[in-house]
Motif scaffolding. Structure first.
Motif, PDB file in Angstrom:
ATOM      1  N   ALA A  34      17.449  -4.704  -3.211  1.00  0.00           N
ATOM      2  CA  ALA A  34      17.209  -5.118  -4.611  1.00  0.00           C
ATOM      3  C   ALA A  34      15.960  -6.085  -4.621  1.00  0.00           C
ATOM      4  N   VAL A  35      14.569  -5.368  -5.082  1.00  0.00           N
ATOM      5  CA  VAL A  35      13.719  -6.278  -5.498  1.00  0.00           C
ATOM      6  C   VAL A  35      13.014  -5.585  -6.997  1.00  0.00           C
ATOM      7  N   SER A  36      12.229  -6.357  -7.096  1.00  0.00           N
ATOM      8  CA  SER A  36      11.531  -5.792  -8.638  1.00  0.00           C
ATOM      9  C   SER A  36       9.967  -5.791  -8.513  1.00  0.00           C
ATOM     10  N   LYS A  37       9.525  -5.453  -9.636  1.00  0.00           N
ATOM     11  CA  LYS A  37       7.926  -5.212  -9.679  1.00  0.00           C
ATOM     12  C   LYS A  37       7.430  -6.399 -10.382  1.00  0.00           C
ATOM     13  N   GLY A  38       8.339  -7.298 -11.258  1.00  0.00           N
ATOM     14  CA  GLY A  38       8.195  -8.240 -12.034  1.00  0.00           C
ATOM     15  C   GLY A  38       9.082  -8.774 -12.896  1.00  0.00           C
ATOM     16  N   SER A  39       8.926  -9.259 -14.249  1.00  0.00           N
ATOM     17  CA  SER A  39       9.996  -9.745 -14.915  1.00  0.00           C
ATOM     18  C   SER A  39      10.888  -8.627 -15.203  1.00  0.00           C
ATOM     19  N   SER A  40      12.167  -8.671 -15.388  1.00  0.00           N
ATOM     20  CA  SER A  40      13.236  -7.784 -16.024  1.00  0.00           C
ATOM     21  C   SER A  40      13.050  -7.657 -17.138  1.00  0.00           C
ATOM     22  N   CYS A  41      12.434  -8.433 -18.032  1.00  0.00           N
ATOM     23  CA  CYS A  41      12.429  -8.146 -19.567  1.00  0.00           C
ATOM     24  C   CYS A  41      11.529  -7.161 -19.911  1.00  0.00           C
TER      25      CYS A  41
ATOM     26  N   PRO B  92       0.793  -1.268   0.064  1.00  0.00           N
ATOM     27  CA  PRO B  92      -0.055  -0.138   0.042  1.00  0.00           C
ATOM     28  C   PRO B  92       0.776   1.372  -0.068  1.00  0.00           C
ATOM     29  N   THR B  93       0.622   2.188  -0.908  1.00  0.00           N
ATOM     30  CA  THR B  93       1.431   3.242  -1.138  1.00  0.00           C
ATOM     31  C   THR B  93       0.552   4.276  -2.001  1.00  0.00           C
ATOM     32  N   LYS B  94       0.772   5.712  -1.483  1.00  0.00           N
ATOM     33  CA  LYS B  94       0.368   6.751  -2.475  1.00  0.00           C
ATOM     34  C   LYS B  94       1.175   7.231  -3.476  1.00  0.00           C
ATOM     35  N   LYS B  95       2.629   6.693  -3.468  1.00  0.00           N
ATOM     36  CA  LYS B  95       3.526   7.306  -4.360  1.00  0.00           C
ATOM     37  C   LYS B  95       3.300   6.621  -5.630  1.00  0.00           C
ATOM     38  N   LYS B  96       3.927   7.331  -6.927  1.00  0.00           N
ATOM     39  CA  LYS B  96       3.760   6.786  -8.253  1.00  0.00           C
ATOM     40  C   LYS B  96       4.542   5.347  -8.305  1.00  0.00           C
ATOM     41  N   TYR B  97       4.086   4.580  -9.097  1.00  0.00           N
ATOM     42  CA  TYR B  97       4.581   3.076  -9.147  1.00  0.00           C
ATOM     43  C   TYR B  97       5.868   3.124  -9.261  1.00  0.00           C
TER      44      TYR B  97
ATOM     45  N   LEU C 272       8.780   3.562  -5.669  1.00  0.00           N
ATOM     46  CA  LEU C 272       9.162   2.648  -4.614  1.00  0.00           C
ATOM     47  C   LEU C 272      10.243   1.683  -4.620  1.00  0.00           C
ATOM     48  N   TYR C 273      10.675   1.338  -6.011  1.00  0.00           N
ATOM     49  CA  TYR C 273      11.807   0.608  -5.980  1.00  0.00           C
ATOM     50  C   TYR C 273      13.229   1.267  -6.056  1.00  0.00           C
ATOM     51  N   PHE C 274      13.106   2.544  -6.470  1.00  0.00           N
ATOM     52  CA  PHE C 274      14.295   3.370  -6.347  1.00  0.00           C
ATOM     53  C   PHE C 274      14.486   3.800  -4.785  1.00  0.00           C
ATOM     54  N   HIS C 275      13.377   3.982  -4.081  1.00  0.00           N
ATOM     55  CA  HIS C 275      13.679   4.174  -2.592  1.00  0.00           C
ATOM     56  C   HIS C 275      14.208   2.939  -1.877  1.00  0.00           C
ATOM     57  N   LEU C 276      13.686   1.819  -2.321  1.00  0.00           N
ATOM     58  CA  LEU C 276      14.246   0.561  -1.482  1.00  0.00           C
ATOM     59  C   LEU C 276      15.716   0.170  -2.175  1.00  0.00           C
ATOM     60  N   ASP C 277      16.002   0.594  -3.244  1.00  0.00           N
ATOM     61  CA  ASP C 277      17.203   0.646  -3.717  1.00  0.00           C
ATOM     62  C   ASP C 277      18.434   1.820  -2.987  1.00  0.00           C
TER      63      ASP C 277
ATOM     64  N   ASN D 150      -4.585   0.906  -7.952  1.00  0.00           N
ATOM     65  CA  ASN D 150      -4.427   2.484  -7.973  1.00  0.00           C
ATOM     66  C   ASN D 150      -3.997   2.921  -6.436  1.00  0.00           C
ATOM     67  N   LYS D 151      -4.128   1.946  -5.614  1.00  0.00           N
ATOM     68  CA  LYS D 151      -3.440   2.296  -4.352  1.00  0.00           C
ATOM     69  C   LYS D 151      -2.517   1.313  -3.977  1.00  0.00           C
ATOM     70  N   MET D 152      -2.239   0.305  -4.735  1.00  0.00           N
ATOM     71  CA  MET D 152      -1.109  -0.363  -4.172  1.00  0.00           C
ATOM     72  C   MET D 152      -0.089  -0.953  -5.321  1.00  0.00           C
ATOM     73  N   MET D 153       0.838  -1.339  -4.858  1.00  0.00           N
ATOM     74  CA  MET D 153       1.645  -1.697  -5.997  1.00  0.00           C
ATOM     75  C   MET D 153       2.615  -3.005  -5.790  1.00  0.00           C
ATOM     76  N   PRO D 154       2.904  -3.616  -6.838  1.00  0.00           N
ATOM     77  CA  PRO D 154       3.469  -5.028  -6.705  1.00  0.00           C
ATOM     78  C   PRO D 154       4.934  -5.065  -6.365  1.00  0.00           C
ATOM     79  N   ILE D 155       5.415  -5.863  -5.469  1.00  0.00           N
ATOM     80  CA  ILE D 155       6.783  -6.096  -5.073  1.00  0.00           C
ATOM     81  C   ILE D 155       6.952  -7.616  -5.280  1.00  0.00           C
ATOM     82  N   ARG D 156       7.849  -7.958  -6.119  1.00  0.00           N
ATOM     83  CA  ARG D 156       8.384  -9.434  -6.303  1.00  0.00           C
ATOM     84  C   ARG D 156       9.589  -9.620  -5.552  1.00  0.00           C
ATOM     85  N   ILE D 157       9.649 -10.583  -4.693  1.00  0.00           N
ATOM     86  CA  ILE D 157      10.956 -10.964  -3.885  1.00  0.00           C
ATOM     87  C   ILE D 157      11.466 -12.531  -4.363  1.00  0.00           C
ATOM     88  N   SER D 158      12.565 -12.476  -4.622  1.00  0.00           N
ATOM     89  CA  SER D 158      12.926 -14.023  -5.191  1.00  0.00           C
ATOM     90  C   SER D 158      14.209 -14.288  -4.563  1.00  0.00           C
TER      91      SER D 158
END
Length: 390
Positions: free
Chosen positions: A327-334, A309-314, A317-322, A355-363
């Motif tokens: 290092a996580v992703s939103k899905g396929s790196s391709c 859950p976040t209000k930030k643009k999709y 978030l990944y850059f903030h985590l980086d 619209n109010k949540m974003m996916p995070i893939r942990i592997s």
């Protein structure tokens, strides 16, 4: 700053043992493997064929059923294109959850060669409706058909009911191709017991080098395939071009190591996944896990996908985590458009949620430890405390 690499589904760190055998091949086995008129070339040829034998042994196949490629994308292309051009396939059944190397290729071939395409219906949690697949097979029984469905989804981890798919393909005389790029090297696979016609693999998904993979093609089908890449007689004339000797050696070594201590590695990864689910439940009330990734018996152990859950643009978030070392992703790196939600998540998730949540893939991978998950949890907690996040 502490760092945590949790994107092993995109690529894995290469093992030291693999680097060692590759360096040895680079230094001492530089001969062209097609130059068999002298010892330098024959030595390289011998290394390639020994590697082919070892790879085949690890997946319980015959060595001549293994064709080396530059990776998973090329391997999937080889299967799909050869099925139409050499096997006379007129009809393809696939799903909207496939990797782009399958989806985009199928759509292109459909347009270019007027191949009829059907997509299997998707039920809740990304489960494929195999009853619908059977209906499609039944209605198109007069057409030569290829079914192309991935064994383990690279974004949500869902495991395909391969036994049922194999049964249906046999029943209706269809070819079966499975993108097994997240499976081979991570879960044992027996090609004698599982009647796949084609499977594909990529070394960098199991702690080997990038730029090398292979396709398994069942022997009676392999004989019908003329060529995929022209210009020489390498790889039984199917895939011309000087072989990547040191890459092949690295692939073979990585696969052997992955399966030699499999029980220990898989137990470790399962424990990491269990711990991660437990910690995420503590900090995100009513957390939504995507697909079947939180089900241990219905998903691949290495992948966990959830909505944050976040209000930030999709794409932020990944850059903030980086920046926090994670290092996580939103899905396929391709699919590297950071502003777009993955086609897989779109297909299985309510639009209002996105619209109010974003996916995070942990592997997870064999080099991860619990401390990596602790770093992730701490970073997520810090982000949630910021004013512009929920």
């Amino acid at each position: 700053m502490k760092r945590a690499y949790l994107d092993n589904a995109a690529t894995t760190p290469i093992r030291n043992e693999v680097i060692k055998v590759m360096k040895n091949a680079l230094k001492h086995s530089f001969g062209n493997p097609s130059s068999i008129q002298y010892s330098y070339g024959r030595e390289s040829r011998s290394i390639i064929e020994e590697s082919r034998i070892k790879i085949a042994k690890n997946i319980i196949a015959s060595p001549y059923e293994i064709i080396f490629t530059s990776g998973g994308t090329e391997a999937n292309n080889l299967v799909l294109r050869s099925s139409i051009l050499d096997l006379g396939v007129q009809h393809i059944i696939t799903s909207q959850l496939e990797h782009y190397s399958v989806l985009q290729t199928v759509l292109y071939l459909s347009y270019k060669y007027h191949v009829y395409v059907n997509f299997v219906q998707i039920k809740e949690k990304g489960i494929l409706n195999l009853n619908h697949m059977e209906d499609i097979l039944k209605k198109n029984s007069s057409k030569k058909t290829l079914v192309s469905l991935m064994y383990a989804n690279n974004e949500i981890g869902n495991l395909l009911e391969v036994d049922k798919v194999i049964f249906l393909c046999k029943k209706y005389n269809a070819y079966f191709h499975s993108d097994t790029i997240q499976i081979i090297g991570n879960i044992p696979i027996n090609m004698e017991k599982l009647s796949f016609d084609f499977v594909t693999a990529s070394a960098h998904k199991f702690y080997g080098p990038k730029g090398i993979g292979f396709v398994f093609i069942r022997n009676h089908i392999l004989k019908k395939i003329k060529y995929f890449m022209t210009g020489g007689f390498q790889e039984y004339g199917i895939r011309s071009g000087t072989e990547n000797t040191y890459g092949i050696v690295g692939l073979s070594k990585a696969l052997q190591l992955s399966y030699s201590n499999f029980s220990h590695h898989i137990e470790k990864i399962k424990n990491l996944k269990f711990y991660c689910i437990s910690e995420l439940n503590k900090i995100i009330p009513n957390i939504i896990f995507n697909g079947l990734s939180s089900h241990f018996d219905k998903s691949i152990p290495s992948i966990l996908n959830f909505l944050y859950p976040t209000k930030k643009k999709y794409h932020l978030l990944y850059f903030h985590l980086d920046l926090m070392g994670v290092a996580v992703s939103k899905g396929s790196s391709c699919n590297n458009d950071m502003k777009k939600v993955s086609h897989v998540i779109k297909a299985i998730t309510n639009k209002n949620l996105l619209n109010k949540m974003m996916p995070i893939r942990i592997s997870f991978g064999i080099f991860n430890e619990k401390k990596d998950i602790d770093i992730l949890i701490e970073a997520l907690q810090k982000i949630r405390k910021k004013k512009n996040c929920l």
